[in-house]
Design a protein around this motif. Structure first.
Motif, PDB file in Angstrom:
ATOM      1  N   GLU A  14       0.831  -1.212   0.000  1.00  0.00           N
ATOM      2  CA  GLU A  14       0.000   0.000   0.000  1.00  0.00           C
ATOM      3  C   GLU A  14       0.866   1.263   0.000  1.00  0.00           C
ATOM      4  OE1 GLU A  14      -3.296   0.216  -0.235  1.00  0.00           O
ATOM      5  OE2 GLU A  14      -3.555  -1.955  -0.254  1.00  0.00           O
ATOM      6  N   LYS A  15       1.906   1.262   0.805  1.00  0.00           N
ATOM      7  CA  LYS A  15       2.785   2.437   0.887  1.00  0.00           C
ATOM      8  C   LYS A  15       3.539   2.677  -0.415  1.00  0.00           C
ATOM      9  CE  LYS A  15       3.393   2.237   5.882  1.00  0.00           C
ATOM     10  NZ  LYS A  15       4.309   1.867   6.986  1.00  0.00           N
ATOM     11  N   ILE A  36       5.610   1.198  -8.264  1.00  0.00           N
ATOM     12  CA  ILE A  36       4.442   0.423  -8.716  1.00  0.00           C
ATOM     13  C   ILE A  36       4.807  -1.056  -8.785  1.00  0.00           C
ATOM     14  CG2 ILE A  36       2.786   0.029 -10.577  1.00  0.00           C
ATOM     15  CD1 ILE A  36       3.254   3.068 -11.304  1.00  0.00           C
ATOM     16  N   GLN A  37       5.965  -1.350  -9.367  1.00  0.00           N
ATOM     17  CA  GLN A  37       6.407  -2.738  -9.463  1.00  0.00           C
ATOM     18  C   GLN A  37       6.519  -3.360  -8.074  1.00  0.00           C
ATOM     19  OE1 GLN A  37       9.357  -4.326  -8.391  1.00  0.00           O
ATOM     20  NE2 GLN A  37       8.786  -6.281  -9.342  1.00  0.00           N
ATOM     21  N   GLN A  38       7.129  -2.654  -7.147  1.00  0.00           N
ATOM     22  CA  GLN A  38       7.284  -3.165  -5.792  1.00  0.00           C
ATOM     23  C   GLN A  38       5.925  -3.393  -5.128  1.00  0.00           C
ATOM     24  OE1 GLN A  38      10.579  -3.753  -3.772  1.00  0.00           O
ATOM     25  NE2 GLN A  38      10.466  -4.377  -5.909  1.00  0.00           N
ATOM     26  N   SER A  39       5.011  -2.483  -5.342  1.00  0.00           N
ATOM     27  CA  SER A  39       3.677  -2.622  -4.777  1.00  0.00           C
ATOM     28  C   SER A  39       3.007  -3.898  -5.271  1.00  0.00           C
ATOM     29  CB  SER A  39       2.819  -1.404  -5.139  1.00  0.00           C
ATOM     30  OG  SER A  39       1.495  -1.592  -4.695  1.00  0.00           O
ATOM     31  N   VAL A  40       3.057  -4.122  -6.566  1.00  0.00           N
ATOM     32  CA  VAL A  40       2.420  -5.306  -7.146  1.00  0.00           C
ATOM     33  C   VAL A  40       3.115  -6.577  -6.662  1.00  0.00           C
ATOM     34  CG1 VAL A  40       1.965  -6.540  -9.297  1.00  0.00           C
ATOM     35  CG2 VAL A  40       1.511  -4.086  -9.149  1.00  0.00           C
ATOM     36  N   GLU A  41       4.435  -6.581  -6.694  1.00  0.00           N
ATOM     37  CA  GLU A  41       5.186  -7.762  -6.262  1.00  0.00           C
ATOM     38  C   GLU A  41       4.854  -8.131  -4.811  1.00  0.00           C
ATOM     39  OE1 GLU A  41       9.752  -8.999  -5.181  1.00  0.00           O
ATOM     40  OE2 GLU A  41       9.468  -7.518  -6.776  1.00  0.00           O
ATOM     41  N   LEU A  42       4.882  -7.163  -3.936  1.00  0.00           N
ATOM     42  CA  LEU A  42       4.598  -7.443  -2.526  1.00  0.00           C
ATOM     43  C   LEU A  42       3.155  -7.877  -2.301  1.00  0.00           C
ATOM     44  CD1 LEU A  42       6.603  -4.624  -0.725  1.00  0.00           C
ATOM     45  CD2 LEU A  42       7.202  -7.044  -0.967  1.00  0.00           C
ATOM     46  N   TYR A  43       2.230  -7.281  -3.051  1.00  0.00           N
ATOM     47  CA  TYR A  43       0.829  -7.680  -2.893  1.00  0.00           C
ATOM     48  C   TYR A  43       0.618  -9.120  -3.363  1.00  0.00           C
ATOM     49  CZ  TYR A  43      -4.149  -7.174  -2.269  1.00  0.00           C
ATOM     50  OH  TYR A  43      -5.438  -7.331  -1.815  1.00  0.00           O
ATOM     51  N   TYR A  46       2.034 -11.369  -0.729  1.00  0.00           N
ATOM     52  CA  TYR A  46       1.107 -11.371   0.409  1.00  0.00           C
ATOM     53  C   TYR A  46      -0.043 -12.349   0.160  1.00  0.00           C
ATOM     54  CZ  TYR A  46      -3.006  -9.597   2.948  1.00  0.00           C
ATOM     55  OH  TYR A  46      -4.162  -9.487   3.683  1.00  0.00           O
ATOM     56  N   ARG A  47      -0.681 -12.238  -1.014  1.00  0.00           N
ATOM     57  CA  ARG A  47      -1.824 -13.106  -1.323  1.00  0.00           C
ATOM     58  C   ARG A  47      -1.388 -14.574  -1.438  1.00  0.00           C
ATOM     59  NH1 ARG A  47      -6.702 -11.891  -0.260  1.00  0.00           N
ATOM     60  NH2 ARG A  47      -7.401 -13.117  -2.009  1.00  0.00           N
ATOM     61  N   LEU A  48      -0.211 -14.812  -2.035  1.00  0.00           N
ATOM     62  CA  LEU A  48       0.297 -16.176  -2.131  1.00  0.00           C
ATOM     63  C   LEU A  48       0.525 -16.768  -0.744  1.00  0.00           C
ATOM     64  CD1 LEU A  48       2.701 -15.823  -5.153  1.00  0.00           C
ATOM     65  CD2 LEU A  48       0.934 -17.579  -4.924  1.00  0.00           C
ATOM     66  N   PHE A  49       1.078 -15.980   0.145  1.00  0.00           N
ATOM     67  CA  PHE A  49       1.317 -16.497   1.483  1.00  0.00           C
ATOM     68  C   PHE A  49       0.009 -16.818   2.194  1.00  0.00           C
ATOM     69  CE2 PHE A  49       2.424 -16.843   5.872  1.00  0.00           C
ATOM     70  CZ  PHE A  49       3.652 -17.484   5.840  1.00  0.00           C
ATOM     71  N   LYS A 120      -5.753  -3.435 -11.672  1.00  0.00           N
ATOM     72  CA  LYS A 120      -6.397  -4.614 -12.254  1.00  0.00           C
ATOM     73  C   LYS A 120      -5.847  -5.900 -11.637  1.00  0.00           C
ATOM     74  CE  LYS A 120      -7.631  -2.658 -16.739  1.00  0.00           C
ATOM     75  NZ  LYS A 120      -7.355  -2.668 -18.187  1.00  0.00           N
ATOM     76  N   ILE A 121      -4.535  -5.952 -11.399  1.00  0.00           N
ATOM     77  CA  ILE A 121      -3.934  -7.127 -10.792  1.00  0.00           C
ATOM     78  C   ILE A 121      -4.474  -7.314  -9.378  1.00  0.00           C
ATOM     79  CG2 ILE A 121      -1.774  -8.068  -9.853  1.00  0.00           C
ATOM     80  CD1 ILE A 121      -0.390  -6.890 -12.401  1.00  0.00           C
ATOM     81  N   ARG A 122      -4.529  -6.231  -8.631  1.00  0.00           N
ATOM     82  CA  ARG A 122      -5.042  -6.315  -7.268  1.00  0.00           C
ATOM     83  C   ARG A 122      -6.484  -6.838  -7.271  1.00  0.00           C
ATOM     84  NH1 ARG A 122      -3.671  -3.366  -2.242  1.00  0.00           N
ATOM     85  NH2 ARG A 122      -1.791  -2.980  -3.428  1.00  0.00           N
ATOM     86  N   LYS A 123      -7.306  -6.332  -8.173  1.00  0.00           N
ATOM     87  CA  LYS A 123      -8.700  -6.773  -8.260  1.00  0.00           C
ATOM     88  C   LYS A 123      -8.769  -8.257  -8.627  1.00  0.00           C
ATOM     89  CE  LYS A 123     -13.106  -5.633 -10.298  1.00  0.00           C
ATOM     90  NZ  LYS A 123     -13.749  -5.779 -11.544  1.00  0.00           N
TER      91      LYS A 123
END
Length: 128
Positions: A14-15, A36-43, A46-49, A120-123
């Protein structure tokens, strides 16, 4: 990894996204792309974990998306999404390297596209 540590991934995601939007608004596009790349990668991690208890040690958005699709039993949905957004996903992946190590510049429209595909990826992953 504890629940608190996992929540740190989401919080950092988010940050990074918030910082990316600020950098975009101030015209600092190379660092916006990296954020943006870091945000997507970390999200994605997170979801995979949350789903699998671990995540691949990679920076590849494509690999993380495919792994998430496989674990969620939604491989076809993820592949369809990737096919529809492959240029933007690839640009996002390339931002990790180019914004850090290669003197290159990003255009405003590229950052707009990256922000769009990040949402879109987050959704997509939230619906898996």
């Amino acid at each position: 990894m504890s629940v608190e540590e996992i929540e740190i991934l989401r919080d950092r995601s988010e940050k990074f996204l918030k910082n990316a939007r600020h950098l975009y608004e101030t015209g600092i596009y190379d660092l916006a792309a990296f954020n943006i790349q870091q945000s997507v990668e970390l999200y994605l991690k997170y979801r995979l974990f949350l789903l699998a208890g671990d995540y691949p040690k990679t920076h590849s958005i494509k690999k993380l998306l495919r792994e998430l699709g496989k674990i969620a039993g939604k491989t076809e949905d993820v592949e369809k999404f990737m096919k529809e957004n492959i240029d933007r996903i690839s640009n996002l992946e390339n931002a990790y390297i180019t914004s850090r190590y290669i003197p290159s510049e990003f255009e405003k429209v590229e950052i707009e596209n990256m922000l769009d595909v990040a949402e879109k990826i987050r959704k997509l992953v939230d619906e898996l």
